[in-house]
Scaffold this motif. Structure first.
Motif, PDB file in Angstrom:
ATOM      1  N   ALA A  29       0.868  -1.028   0.124  1.00  0.00           N
ATOM      2  CA  ALA A  29      -0.077   0.051  -0.098  1.00  0.00           C
ATOM      3  C   ALA A  29       0.716   1.086  -0.117  1.00  0.00           C
ATOM      4  N   GLY A  30       2.094   1.216   0.649  1.00  0.00           N
ATOM      5  CA  GLY A  30       2.917   2.313   0.607  1.00  0.00           C
ATOM      6  C   GLY A  30       2.427   3.057   1.846  1.00  0.00           C
ATOM      7  N   GLU A  31       3.124   4.250   1.834  1.00  0.00           N
ATOM      8  CA  GLU A  31       2.605   5.069   2.947  1.00  0.00           C
ATOM      9  C   GLU A  31       1.569   5.844   2.391  1.00  0.00           C
ATOM     10  N   GLN A  32       0.630   5.963   3.311  1.00  0.00           N
ATOM     11  CA  GLN A  32      -0.550   6.760   2.852  1.00  0.00           C
ATOM     12  C   GLN A  32      -0.336   8.290   2.938  1.00  0.00           C
ATOM     13  N   PHE A  33      -0.648   8.704   1.947  1.00  0.00           N
ATOM     14  CA  PHE A  33      -0.550  10.314   1.772  1.00  0.00           C
ATOM     15  C   PHE A  33      -1.789  10.878   0.943  1.00  0.00           C
ATOM     16  N   PRO A  34      -2.555  11.371   1.515  1.00  0.00           N
ATOM     17  CA  PRO A  34      -3.698  11.937   0.915  1.00  0.00           C
ATOM     18  C   PRO A  34      -3.377  13.241  -0.001  1.00  0.00           C
ATOM     19  N   LEU A  35      -3.946  13.070  -1.199  1.00  0.00           N
ATOM     20  CA  LEU A  35      -3.805  14.332  -1.930  1.00  0.00           C
ATOM     21  C   LEU A  35      -4.712  14.320  -2.918  1.00  0.00           C
ATOM     22  N   ALA A  36      -5.299  15.385  -3.594  1.00  0.00           N
ATOM     23  CA  ALA A  36      -6.420  15.501  -4.191  1.00  0.00           C
ATOM     24  C   ALA A  36      -6.259  16.466  -5.207  1.00  0.00           C
ATOM     25  N   LEU A  37      -6.968  16.406  -6.249  1.00  0.00           N
ATOM     26  CA  LEU A  37      -6.789  17.530  -7.382  1.00  0.00           C
ATOM     27  C   LEU A  37      -7.627  18.587  -7.051  1.00  0.00           C
ATOM     28  N   HIS A  38      -7.285  19.761  -7.401  1.00  0.00           N
ATOM     29  CA  HIS A  38      -7.798  20.940  -7.110  1.00  0.00           C
ATOM     30  C   HIS A  38      -9.054  21.068  -8.100  1.00  0.00           C
ATOM     31  N   LEU A  39     -10.163  21.857  -7.725  1.00  0.00           N
ATOM     32  CA  LEU A  39     -11.135  22.200  -8.773  1.00  0.00           C
ATOM     33  C   LEU A  39     -10.839  23.283  -9.578  1.00  0.00           C
ATOM     34  N   ALA A  40      -9.757  24.139  -9.031  1.00  0.00           N
ATOM     35  CA  ALA A  40      -9.396  25.196  -9.868  1.00  0.00           C
ATOM     36  C   ALA A  40      -7.805  25.413  -9.697  1.00  0.00           C
ATOM     37  N   ALA A  41      -7.254  25.709 -10.658  1.00  0.00           N
ATOM     38  CA  ALA A  41      -5.811  25.746 -10.661  1.00  0.00           C
ATOM     39  C   ALA A  41      -5.400  27.097  -9.660  1.00  0.00           C
ATOM     40  N   LEU A  42      -4.122  27.149  -9.406  1.00  0.00           N
ATOM     41  CA  LEU A  42      -3.805  28.257  -8.597  1.00  0.00           C
ATOM     42  C   LEU A  42      -4.118  29.554  -9.196  1.00  0.00           C
ATOM     43  N   SER A  43      -4.052  29.649 -10.464  1.00  0.00           N
ATOM     44  CA  SER A  43      -4.275  30.799 -11.115  1.00  0.00           C
ATOM     45  C   SER A  43      -5.693  31.354 -11.260  1.00  0.00           C
ATOM     46  N   GLY A  44      -6.504  30.515 -10.715  1.00  0.00           N
ATOM     47  CA  GLY A  44      -7.865  30.812 -10.434  1.00  0.00           C
ATOM     48  C   GLY A  44      -8.803  30.109 -11.809  1.00  0.00           C
ATOM     49  N   ARG A  45      -8.147  29.574 -12.795  1.00  0.00           N
ATOM     50  CA  ARG A  45      -8.984  29.060 -13.771  1.00  0.00           C
ATOM     51  C   ARG A  45      -9.506  27.736 -13.348  1.00  0.00           C
ATOM     52  N   PRO A  46     -10.654  27.356 -13.888  1.00  0.00           N
ATOM     53  CA  PRO A  46     -11.212  26.140 -13.353  1.00  0.00           C
ATOM     54  C   PRO A  46     -10.226  25.149 -14.096  1.00  0.00           C
ATOM     55  N   PHE A  47     -10.144  23.963 -13.216  1.00  0.00           N
ATOM     56  CA  PHE A  47      -9.630  22.767 -13.536  1.00  0.00           C
ATOM     57  C   PHE A  47     -10.218  21.512 -13.502  1.00  0.00           C
ATOM     58  N   ALA A  48     -10.274  20.582 -14.493  1.00  0.00           N
ATOM     59  CA  ALA A  48     -10.546  19.326 -14.440  1.00  0.00           C
ATOM     60  C   ALA A  48      -9.923  18.461 -15.267  1.00  0.00           C
ATOM     61  N   PRO A  49      -9.692  17.421 -15.104  1.00  0.00           N
ATOM     62  CA  PRO A  49      -8.731  16.408 -15.977  1.00  0.00           C
ATOM     63  C   PRO A  49      -9.918  16.167 -17.107  1.00  0.00           C
ATOM     64  N   ARG A  50      -9.546  16.120 -18.469  1.00  0.00           N
ATOM     65  CA  ARG A  50     -10.544  15.627 -19.460  1.00  0.00           C
ATOM     66  C   ARG A  50     -10.909  14.547 -19.419  1.00  0.00           C
ATOM     67  N   ASP A  51     -11.995  14.027 -20.138  1.00  0.00           N
ATOM     68  CA  ASP A  51     -12.448  12.791 -20.154  1.00  0.00           C
ATOM     69  C   ASP A  51     -11.337  11.654 -20.339  1.00  0.00           C
ATOM     70  N   TYR A  52     -10.685  11.954 -21.395  1.00  0.00           N
ATOM     71  CA  TYR A  52      -9.541  10.676 -21.561  1.00  0.00           C
ATOM     72  C   TYR A  52      -8.606  10.776 -20.466  1.00  0.00           C
ATOM     73  N   GLN A  53      -8.171  11.774 -20.029  1.00  0.00           N
ATOM     74  CA  GLN A  53      -7.240  11.906 -18.756  1.00  0.00           C
ATOM     75  C   GLN A  53      -7.629  10.836 -17.563  1.00  0.00           C
ATOM     76  N   ARG A  54      -9.086  11.200 -17.548  1.00  0.00           N
ATOM     77  CA  ARG A  54      -9.810  10.793 -16.163  1.00  0.00           C
ATOM     78  C   ARG A  54      -9.938   9.099 -16.605  1.00  0.00           C
ATOM     79  N   GLU A  55     -10.164   8.726 -17.993  1.00  0.00           N
ATOM     80  CA  GLU A  55     -10.312   7.554 -18.343  1.00  0.00           C
ATOM     81  C   GLU A  55      -8.932   6.589 -18.079  1.00  0.00           C
TER      82      GLU A  55
END
Lengths: 698, 568
Positions: free
Chosen positions: B171-197
């Motif tokens: 399992a490795g050392e647990q390290f919770p991280l998540a993707l932001h819903l917006a980039a630090l610049s403020g622009r909205p961010f979400a992985p594209r469909d193919y990236q998520r797939e």
């Protein structure tokens, strides 16, 4: 022990005892016959035990077991031999007859006999008939023994005439009565057809001849007129004509082969496909033949490639058509039809496509096959087939071909046989061949007018000798079978399948019906698609549909990378340069590609092809004389004297066209103090070669 | 060939390649079917090529396909009857799936379970396996040391037997991280469909059959995002291996911008820094560094310095051989490979699949272009002749020098000027292989130059200026082949390349494929000397891109002084 060395009087005595034993008792007795020391259990004789003991056939030994008596030794030995040769219970094989002959005759005679089974001698009805027909039995014997003696001597190339016959040292017919008795015995066997009990032989002789029974019987056995055996089921001792003759005379009437439906039939005209593949390879201009081969053996790498490309046959067809013979036949057909030719040069030998090949390949497959069948149909039989013609109608020698009278049409004969295959359903090949070998062979075929039937069948060496009737069926069957395997199958004229019983079943295909005139037209293969290819930006040429013309026309331009459909070619610089060397231009190549392509050619491919072609240069080679003037002024003087034909290559080097400078011009130069001398140039220079006859004139 | 269905799109060839006619009405169905059990090999304009391999069949079996469904799909969509042995091969490959399973026993050992006794005996007698199989506790079982897990799978693949690796992952050392819903610049961010797939296919919900594999996406398609999405799914400490310090910095920037990670969470193990943190970026170079040939690779210890839950191999096609070896012993860790071009001139692609994992996701470049995820690229090759003097030098030069003479054709400078003039309003990258040449270009045109000799600090500064538009054109050597984030480079001019390297060509094109505003158009120029070996090598270089569907326009100039007369 040889039958004709046996004491038959003794045998007859014991046969009378034998006849009274039950079959079980007989079988039990036979268990002990292999060896004098062998014994059997008494119980095995069952109810016949007492009789067997009382008759003196067997005796007890200390262990209580039984063995044959000493008095019955000749009988025991005969039984041992008869048990080894069951001559009349099954269809006799050649091997069985050979073993019989080897057992009973000395080597020279057995070799002669075995080598002559196919001649009209002992294994035919003609042999005993010849014995019966002759009044002079002694003379008959003399001729036979002389023949044997002659056969037994090493052949002499200096002496073709037979040596004078010598009287036999020992005669088997010491008196006319014995000869007459022998003829009676043989007549009895001929009349009964089936083997008769040996014990009945005395009844075949009139009273006055009975004393000569034993020597007569021995003589008949000695000269292969009669053959003894034990029936396997009843163990009765019988005697009859040659087993092969008995079998033929007693076999059941021929039965037409059964017709049944079959599935998974295969009927590809692989000869046509093979020819096409070889021709496509020949069209590349790189189909090299092994220079040292007598025939047309291709380079191994090309053969391996063709091996991959040839249609894969199922095992039952492949057994008769292995790759080597398929390839050789395909090449033979192509050269015979002048679609390809053997083109030797000083450096290599090529199988090259001719101008006819493109026209041929442009035709639909059905037309090509029809053309091939037509070509075969129109070929006439030749007298003696010493050379192999892959397009002859009858493959190999046709043993019924030698006529004295009439004009036998073997095309019609073969057609009459094969047209009898049913329209619906299939027949077993062996059953079909067996049947027609008996009912349809040319000497008897009712479909052939008598005036046109062959009078005889010829032997292998072409000599015109009548063969025994029994052999004729074999020859006929062989001819039909050869025609099946070497003509009908590879030309797709039959569809075949292998059933679970291991038998091949077949029916005529549309091509077969066309060959035999039962159909006016022929359907085969798929029509070629016009726009069949796609040229890809990565230089692949993909065939979406098969198109033979495209394949052949594109093969000079591109590397062959696949078979069938799919990615078949890849355009390459190497192939383009090769095509350019043979006169193809960029525009011609592009036009060709576009002709077959269903899409526009990719721009980068077009450009690259043009670039490859443009990089090619034609160079002109000519013979010339180089004159090194040494300095510019002298060069100028020489040029003025020699005229405009003399070209300056540099300030001091001049070129004079041709192979020499005319003596008059040399004289002109000499007059001006300009002396032309031959250079001592580097070894190998053209100027120093002595094969130029005009060299001295320089 | 009695059964011909012209409307069907497939042609199945005897060598297990499958050609797909793109213009067929059934193309989409065929593509979707093939994606399950075949690998896309080439996708030029009209005919795409797939290949059925044992590995592709095994992957299909892993997700529930059977030999019959595969053969059925091929038959249904094929123009012609299948070559007989193809069906048999598919059945044979599929039959081998599940024959061997690797599971974990107690402690440090694994068990290789075999389906039947004959196969077990065959395994027992294989020389290649002898050093890897420890004991045989049962007729159908072999004990394997955990450290040999990767080598065992490699050896078994070479023997033609896939192993279902159910031994699971640490399992490795647990390290919770998540993707932001917006980039630090403020622009909205979400992985594209193919990236998520792609990320979901890799992770497979945490099941044992997931967690190892390679994702192949065109340059500019956002493989970094895919990597981050995988990290967010795995939620454990991650070691990211990259090609250069610049690439490491690029990753760091993206991680900080788009995930919940902070500066303290990310360590750089490259150059002068040797920080090992929950997310650590290390270069291949530092890993394969050793004082001498006989010494050990001292930095391999990084693999043991933390209980890594995920190891990401960026540009996995460049994986150096020593890293292959260490990867063989990392089989208990989840492993993700990212690349745009899994083409290795040494042919070791299968090693990548064996040790990192099978290809999990692959999208044709042109597909991405159609959907607008990468820029549309026009590729042009300009062939210019050399001067007569240079032609003489070329003609008399030794073969090994000809390429350089042709590549350094001075006439290319004039063309570069013309192209710069034509594309004066967009950022341009000029890329070359020879430092002398690129230095000359930079000097003559007055452009900044980045080469191997440039310090990291200078590179960071110049890239930043280029990104901000302060510099319109930049001359770079081959350091820019990989992982340089130049989002707004719209034109690349290749003045010389590494012989026939297809991978380099593709990577260089990749520098300009990120989506652009407006027409989303990029231009790739390749300048070659006409009628030279450079032209021949250029043909080979283009092959990969041609097979991805790119067409090269070719402009041939007739004289060294000729100008470009038509818009490129």
């Amino acid at each position: 022990m040889k039958f004709f060395d046996t004491d038959w009087n003794c045998i007859f005595h014991w046969l009378a005892v034998w006849n009274r034993l039950s079959v079980a008792a007989r079988r039990h007795y036979l268990l002990a016959v292999p060896s004098h020391a062998a014994t059997v259990a008494a119980e095995g004789y069952g109810g016949d035990l007492a009789f067997a003991l009382q008759s003196g056939l067997v005796e007890s030994v200390s262990t209580g077991r039984l063995r044959p008596t000493q008095a019955s030794v000749p009988f025991r030995a005969l039984m041992a031999q008869l048990a080894k040769f069951p001559l009349f219970d099954h269809k006799p094989t050649r091997q069985l007859l050979d073993e019989y002959v080897v057992k009973h005759y000395i080597r020279e005679e057995s070799d002669s006999i075995r080598s002559s089974w196919n001649k009209p001698f002992w294994n035919s009805l003609a042999w005993p008939r010849s014995f019966l027909d002759l009044a002079d039995v002694r003379g008959w014997e003399e001729r036979y023994l002389t023949w044997v003696e002659k056969q037994g001597r090493p052949a002499s190339s200096w002496r073709w005439s037979p040596r004078p016959s010598q009287p036999p040292k020992v005669t088997w017919f010491p008196s006319p009565e014995i000869g007459e008795a022998a003829q009676c015995l043989v007549r009895r066997a001929v009349d009964s057809v089936q083997p008769v009990p040996i014990l009945s032989l005395p009844d075949a002789l009139p009273e006055r001849l009975r004393p000569g029974l034993e020597p007569a019987l021995k003589a008949c056995l000695r000269f292969m007129l009669l053959y003894p055996a034990l029936r396997q089921d009843s163990l009765e001792a019988v005697i009859g004509l040659c087993p092969a003759v008995v079998y033929l005379l007693n076999r059941p009437a021929p039965v037409p082969p059964a017709v049944e439906p079959c599935k998974d039939l295969i009927g590809v005209a692989f000869r046509l496909e093979d020819m096409t593949r070889v021709l496509a390879e020949a069209a590349t201009g790189e189909c090299r033949i092994n220079r040292s081969s007598y025939g047309q053996r291709l380079f191994k790498v090309i053969e391996d490639k063709l091996r991959e490309e040839f249609v894969t046959l199922p095992p039952w067809l492949e057994a008769h058509h292995e790759f080597g013979s398929r390839l050789a036949t395909a090449i033979g057909c192509l050269t015979s039809l002048k679609l390809a030719e053997d083109k030797p040069s000083s450096t290599k030998r090529l199988l090259a496509a001719t101008a006819k090949d493109r026209k041929w390949l442009a035709q639909p497959a059905a037309n090509r096959l029809a053309g091939l069948l037509f070509e075969i149909r129109r070929r006439q039989p030749e007298k003696i087939h010493f050379s192999y013609d892959p397009l002859s109608y009858m493959p190999g020698q046709f043993s019924f071909g030698e006529m004295k009278k009439g004009d036998f049409d073997h095309h019609a004969w073969l057609g009459s046989v094969w047209r009898q295959t049913p329209d619906e359903g299939c027949v077993a090949l062996n059953a079909f061949l067996d049947y027609h070998a008996r009912v349809s062979h040319p000497l008897r075929n009712p479909a052939i007018p008598e005036a046109r039937r062959p009078r005889f069948a010829s032997a292998y060496d072409g000599s015109e000798r009548a063969l025994r009737e029994e052999a004729i069926e074999e020859i006929c069957r062989e001819a039909l079978e050869k025609f099946f395997w070497q003509r009908l199958v590879p030309l797709g004229c039959v569809q075949t399948t292998l059933r679970e019983d291991g038998q091949i079943w077949f029916r005529l295909s549309p091509a077969g019906k066309y060959l035999f005139g039962q159909a006016a037209e022929l359907a085969y293969g798929q029509p070629a698609a016009d726009a069949a290819i796609v040229v890809q930006p990565n230089f692949d040429i993909v065939f979406l549909q098969p198109n033979l013309s495209a394949e052949v026309e594109l093969s000079p331009l591109a590397e062959h990378v696949g078979n069938g459909v799919g990615t078949l070619f890849r355009l390459s610089r190497r192939r383009v340069i090769l095509a350019a060397s043979q006169g193809t231009t960029a525009e011609a190549a592009l036009t060709l590609l576009q002709k077959y392509s269903s899409k526009p050619l990719p721009a980068n491919v077009t450009e690259e092809l043009r670039s490859w072609f443009a990089a090619c240069r034609s160079l002109v080679m000519r013979r010339a004389v180089l004159i090194d003037a040494g300095d510019a002024e002298t060069a100028l003087r020489v040029r003025r004297l020699l005229g405009p034909d003399c070209r300056g290559l540099g300030s001091t080097l001049l070129e004079w066209p041709g192979t020499h400078v005319h003596p008059k011009l040399r004289a002109k130069l000499t007059e001006q103090g300009l002396f032309l001398e031959k250079s001592q140039g580097p070894a190998g220079s053209e100027l120093l070669k002595t094969d130029d006859p005009t060299e001295d004139q320089m | 060939m009695n059964e011909f269905h012209p409307e069907n799109p497939l042609i199945v060839q005897g060598d297990h390649t499958v050609l797909v006619e793109v213009d067929s009405p059934l193309y989409a169905e065929a593509r979707d079917a093939l994606a399950r059990f075949a690998e896309l090999v080439k996708s030029p304009e009209h005919i795409h090529t797939y290949r059925i391999t044992p590995l592709s069949i095994w992957n299909a079996c892993a997700v529930g396909d059977t030999a019959e469904t595969i053969v059925g799909a091929l038959r249904r969509l094929s123009k012609y009857p299948l070559p007989g042995h193809v069906g048999a091969s598919v059945r044979d490959f599929a039959a081998r799936y599940g024959c061997l399973k690797l599971t974990r026993r107690d402690g440090d050992s694994l068990v290789l379970s075999v389906r039947d006794l004959p196969l077990a005996e065959e395994m027992a007698h294989q020389k290649a396996l002898a050093p890897l199989l420890r004991a045989r506790p049962a007729p159908l079982e072999f004990e394997v040391a955990a450290v040999e897990r990767g080598r065992l799978k490699q050896a078994l693949i070479k023997l033609g037997f896939p192993t279902e690796d159910l031994a699971g992952y640490l399992a490795g050392e647990q390290f919770p991280l998540a993707l932001h819903l917006a980039a630090l610049s403020g622009r909205p961010f979400a992985p594209r469909d193919y990236q998520r797939e792609a990320a979901e296919l890799f992770h497979a919900g945490g099941a044992e059959r997931g967690g190892s594999g390679v994702i192949v996406l065109p340059c500019g398609a956002g493989k970094t995002i895919v990597g981050m999405a995988c990290m967010a799914l795995v939620r454990a400490s991650t070691l990211i291996l990259v090609t250069s310090v610049t690439a490491a910095r690029q990753w760091k920037t993206e991680l900080l911008d788009k995930t919940t990670l902070t500066e303290e969470d990310i360590g750089e193990y490259c150059g002068d820094n040797k920080d090992v943190r929950p997310v650590t970026l290390a270069t291949y170079q530092i890993l394969t560094h050793r004082p001498s040939k006989e010494s050990e690779f001292t930095h391999f210890k990084i693999f043991d310095q933390r209980d890594w839950g995920l190891i990401i191999y960026d540009e996995v096609h460049l994986l150096p051989a020593p890293v292959f070896q260490i990867t063989a012993s990392l089989q208990a860790r989840r492993r993700l490979g990212l690349t745009a071009t899994l083409v290795r001139e040494d042919g070791l692609e299968n090693e990548v699949f064996a040790l990192i994992g099978p290809k999990k996701y692959d999208v044709p470049w042109k597909e991405m272009e159609k959907q607008g995820w990468i820029a549309k690229a026009v590729c042009t090759e300009i062939r210019l002749p050399m001067t007569e003097e240079r032609r003489m030098d070329y003609a008399v030069a030794e073969a090994r020098h000809k390429f350089r003479i042709a590549s350094e054709n001075p006439g290319k400078l004039r063309l570069v000027r013309q192209l710069l003039d034509r594309h004066r309003d967009v950022p341009v990258l000029i890329i070359g292989m020879y430092v002398d040449q690129v230095e000359g270009f930079a000097r003559e045109i007055g452009l900044p130059l980045l080469s191997g000799a440039s310090s990291q600090a200078k590179r960071d500064v110049v890239y930043g200026q280029f990104r901000r538009g302060e510099i319109r054109a930049l001359v770079v050597s081959k350091i820019a082949n990989f992982s340089v984030d130049l989002p707004d480079a719209a034109v690349a001019i290749q003045v010389s390349g590494m012989f026939g390297s297809r991978q380099e060509e593709a990577q260089r094109l990749g520098r300009i494929l990120r989506p652009k505003p407006g027409e989303n158009q990029a231009h790739f120029y390749s300048l070659v000397s006409r009628d030279t070996v450079e032209q021949d090598f250029a043909l080979n270089r283009q092959l990969f891109l041609c097979e991805q569907g790119y067409e090269y326009r070719i402009i041939t100039l007739d004289s060294p002084d000729e100008s470009l007369s038509q818009p490129a």
